[in-house]
Design a protein around this motif. Sequence first.
Motif, PDB file in Angstrom:
ATOM      1  N   LYS A   3       3.405  -5.926  -4.701  1.00 12.22           N
ATOM      2  CA  LYS A   3       4.602  -5.039  -4.597  1.00 12.22           C
ATOM      3  C   LYS A   3       5.539  -5.432  -4.987  1.00 12.22           C
ATOM      4  N   LEU A   4       6.305  -4.682  -6.107  1.00 14.07           N
ATOM      5  CA  LEU A   4       7.489  -5.327  -6.710  1.00 14.07           C
ATOM      6  C   LEU A   4       8.508  -4.950  -5.705  1.00 14.07           C
ATOM      7  N   SER A  83      10.387  -9.969  -8.949  1.00 13.04           N
ATOM      8  CA  SER A  83      10.093 -10.268  -7.560  1.00 13.04           C
ATOM      9  C   SER A  83       8.890  -9.334  -6.970  1.00 13.04           C
ATOM     10  N   VAL A  84       7.710 -10.200  -6.935  1.00 13.71           N
ATOM     11  CA  VAL A  84       6.415  -9.300  -6.679  1.00 13.71           C
ATOM     12  C   VAL A  84       5.824 -10.071  -5.267  1.00 13.71           C
ATOM     13  N   ALA A  85       5.399  -9.396  -4.257  1.00 13.82           N
ATOM     14  CA  ALA A  85       4.623  -9.948  -3.377  1.00 13.82           C
ATOM     15  C   ALA A  85       3.090  -9.435  -3.421  1.00 13.82           C
ATOM     16  N   VAL A  91       5.418  -8.886   2.288  1.00 18.16           N
ATOM     17  CA  VAL A  91       6.805  -8.428   2.241  1.00 18.16           C
ATOM     18  C   VAL A  91       7.512  -8.339   3.836  1.00 18.16           C
ATOM     19  N   LYS A  92       6.589  -7.889   4.690  1.00 17.42           N
ATOM     20  CA  LYS A  92       7.188  -7.933   6.038  1.00 17.42           C
ATOM     21  C   LYS A  92       7.193  -9.307   6.514  1.00 17.42           C
ATOM     22  N   MET A  93       6.405  -9.992   6.230  1.00 12.65           N
ATOM     23  CA  MET A  93       6.348 -11.584   6.902  1.00 12.65           C
ATOM     24  C   MET A  93       7.878 -12.220   6.048  1.00 12.65           C
TER      25      MET A  93
END
Length: 177
Positions: A3-4, A83-85, A91-93
């Motif tokens: 996720k970018l 910034s990638v998750a 991302v929520k964390m």
Amino acid sequence: MGKLIYTIVSVKNNPEKLTDLLSAMKGVAGENLSAVTVDGISAIVSEIEKGQLVADRQNALLFAGIIENLKQHFTILPMRFGSVADSDETVKMLMVKNYAGFYNNLQNVENKFEFGLKIFCDTEKLKEELGKKLEIDNETSKKPNSETKSSVYREYVNKKLNEHRLEEILLRCLLLK
């Protein structure tokens, strides 16, 4: 697939507007944009393969354009390009862990605008001219004092004071024009 993350957005007043806006935009590599929301704050993300994220002019402009478009409608905190998750859960964390900081920063920048100023000039010539003006100002304000002894510390302080005065003169000149 990761996720970018484009930006953190305050959506407390109008989450429906964000949904409508995101549905009309495409992210890097043509992916759909979505929001990961925690208590009125959303991270705007799109799916991205690690190999698709190329740091080139086109992707950077697209990334910046999305941020600019969102900035027109919401209070935002832009993220750094790249910034990638791993997933929406990650991302929520991140949002939960840093919620207080995001919330405070969004409150600090709400209804604020940022402007940049660039000055193109011959810096050496400008410093020389301002230095002459500073010397003239110093000569007129000096009072003779035969008791003052020269020291390394006094010279250092005087040098720093003169540099500070140069900056003040430069700022005054810029503000007057």
